[in-house]
Scaffold this motif. Structure first.
Motif, mmCIF file in Angstrom:
data_model
loop_
_atom_site.group_PDB
_atom_site.id
_atom_site.type_symbol
_atom_site.label_atom_id
_atom_site.label_comp_id
_atom_site.label_asym_id
_atom_site.label_seq_id
_atom_site.Cartn_x
_atom_site.Cartn_y
_atom_site.Cartn_z
ATOM 1 N N ASN A 49 -49.670 34.603 -93.500
ATOM 2 C CA ASN A 49 -50.857 35.077 -93.279
ATOM 3 C C ASN A 49 -52.206 34.693 -93.949
ATOM 4 O OD1 ASN A 49 -49.265 37.139 -91.838
ATOM 5 N ND2 ASN A 49 -49.149 38.190 -93.749
ATOM 6 N N GLN A 107 -61.652 27.760 -86.439
ATOM 7 C CA GLN A 107 -61.229 27.813 -84.394
ATOM 8 C C GLN A 107 -62.163 28.501 -84.339
ATOM 9 O OE1 GLN A 107 -57.674 29.605 -82.837
ATOM 10 N NE2 GLN A 107 -58.799 28.901 -80.517
ATOM 11 N N ASP A 108 -63.140 30.072 -84.901
ATOM 12 C CA ASP A 108 -64.022 30.394 -84.803
ATOM 13 C C ASP A 108 -65.195 29.795 -85.031
ATOM 14 O OD1 ASP A 108 -61.910 32.434 -83.681
ATOM 15 O OD2 ASP A 108 -62.400 33.684 -85.616
ATOM 16 N N SER A 117 -63.182 24.017 -78.630
ATOM 17 C CA SER A 117 -61.860 24.615 -78.778
ATOM 18 C C SER A 117 -60.834 23.353 -78.115
ATOM 19 C CB SER A 117 -62.162 25.652 -77.628
ATOM 20 O OG SER A 117 -60.110 26.205 -77.846
ATOM 21 N N ALA A 131 -56.880 29.614 -90.649
ATOM 22 C CA ALA A 131 -57.136 28.438 -89.549
ATOM 23 C C ALA A 131 -58.135 29.570 -87.798
ATOM 24 C CB ALA A 131 -55.174 28.675 -88.229
ATOM 25 N N LYS A 132 -57.312 31.105 -87.818
ATOM 26 C CA LYS A 132 -58.378 31.371 -86.793
ATOM 27 C C LYS A 132 -59.921 31.961 -87.424
ATOM 28 C CE LYS A 132 -59.035 36.197 -84.797
ATOM 29 N NZ LYS A 132 -60.044 36.276 -84.487
ATOM 30 N N HIS A 133 -60.160 31.224 -88.512
ATOM 31 C CA HIS A 133 -61.569 31.194 -89.025
ATOM 32 C C HIS A 133 -62.378 29.476 -88.817
ATOM 33 C CE1 HIS A 133 -65.135 31.662 -91.664
ATOM 34 N NE2 HIS A 133 -64.934 30.655 -92.253
ATOM 35 N N GLU A 158 -52.993 31.651 -91.423
ATOM 36 C CA GLU A 158 -53.259 31.748 -89.985
ATOM 37 C C GLU A 158 -54.919 32.466 -89.901
ATOM 38 O OE1 GLU A 158 -49.948 34.594 -88.821
ATOM 39 O OE2 GLU A 158 -49.054 33.618 -88.023
ATOM 40 N N SER A 159 -55.187 33.262 -91.030
ATOM 41 C CA SER A 159 -56.239 34.010 -91.239
ATOM 42 C C SER A 159 -57.731 32.338 -91.227
ATOM 43 C CB SER A 159 -56.452 34.625 -92.552
ATOM 44 O OG SER A 159 -55.859 35.398 -92.330
#
Length: 284
Positions: free
Chosen positions: A69, A79-80, A89, A75-77, A72-73
């Motif tokens: 988790n 990416q954002d 992107s 990676a999302k951070h 994933e957080s």
């Protein structure tokens, strides 16, 4: 109260063991086993260890889920952050760009770098290069050592071949010597048998001669002694004869001297005749 508690503990253990076995085998039938305090104790300890292991595994799974988790957080951070900073992107990349990005990520994972920056790749590549040179140097040393071992092995094989040939020659020589020894042993046994036969024959002949009343003075040893004595007497008479001849030249009393000479001749002839007689008797 204490006795009731002591009675309850084994029953609780049996129920815990039964529940654990049902959980382990599921829909399959539980194998038959002899229920006694010993088997219950063993299965109870196994169930406890299994429970502790399951608990540890659950903790590890929970920790991995938490890390997943977190990744994933993160990676999302990231990416954002890319979308907000450069409006970039991964989905907007071309096929070639996607391949390059995947290759970069795979390289970072394979090299175990903390990120995909150049500052992370360069030290890792330098370390790998240093390890490569060290490995090459070690490989060259190993090749040299293998060469030496190959030469030593060749020399050892040649020496082994020579030793085998020497061993074969030694075995042949030993076989020939053994045959000689066997032949000599056979000859020695034959000679021993003959010597025993001769001793028996000599003893029988001596007994036979004694039975016939043979005089021991006529034996070979006595005759040899008489012969030696005769030779000694002849040697002793030589100077007497020479002395006698000198007296004969003087001729003081020829008749008396002639008598003495005749007596000496008769004595010598008697000894020779006795010796000849004994020799003739031995030959008969």
């Amino acid at each position: 109260m204490a006795g009731a508690a002591a009675m309850a503990a084994p029953e609780e253990r049996e129920s815990q063991v039964a529940a654990w076995l049902k959980k382990i085998f599921g829909d399959h039938p539980i194998p038959q086993y002899e229920v006694n305090p010993r088997t219950t104790e063993i299965l109870y300890h196994l169930s406890e260890r299994n429970r502790v292991r399951d608990r540890d595994i659950c903790l590890v799974i929970e920790d991995l889920k938490q890390k997943a988790n977190e990744y994933e957080s993160e990676a999302k951070h990231l990416q954002d952050f890319l979308m907000e900073s450069v409006n970039f992107s991964p989905a907007a990349l071309s096929n070639t760009g996607s391949r390059f990005l995947n290759a970069l990520v795979d390289s970072a994972v394979a090299l175990e770098t903390k990120d995909t920056s150049l500052a992370s790749f360069i030290p890792t590549v330098n370390d790998l290069t240093s390890d490569l040179f060290h490995t090459k140097s070690k490989s060259e040393e190993i090749n040299l050592e293998l060469g030496k071992l190959g030469k030593n092995l060749t020399a050892t094989l040649v020496l082994e071949k020579c030793l085998r040939e020497d061993l074969k020659k030694a075995e042949l020589h030993l076989s020939a010597e053994r045959a000689k020894v066997d032949s000599r042993l056979q000859n020695m046994d034959f000679l021993k048998a003959k010597a025993a036969e001769f001793r028996f024959g000599i003893k029988a002949a001596q007994e036979q001669l004694l039975a016939r009343g043979m005089d021991m003075s006529l034996s070979h040893r006595s005759l040899v002694a008489l012969s030696e004595k005769l030779v000694e007497l002849k040697q002793q008479t030589l100077p007497l004869k020479k002395k006698l001849e000198s007296y004969l030249d003087l001729m003081p009393n020829p008749s008396l001297a002639q008598v003495k000479i005749e007596e000496a001749k008769r004595e010598l002839d008697a000894i020779e005749a006795e010796l000849t007689k004994k020799v003739d008797m031995m030959e008969l």
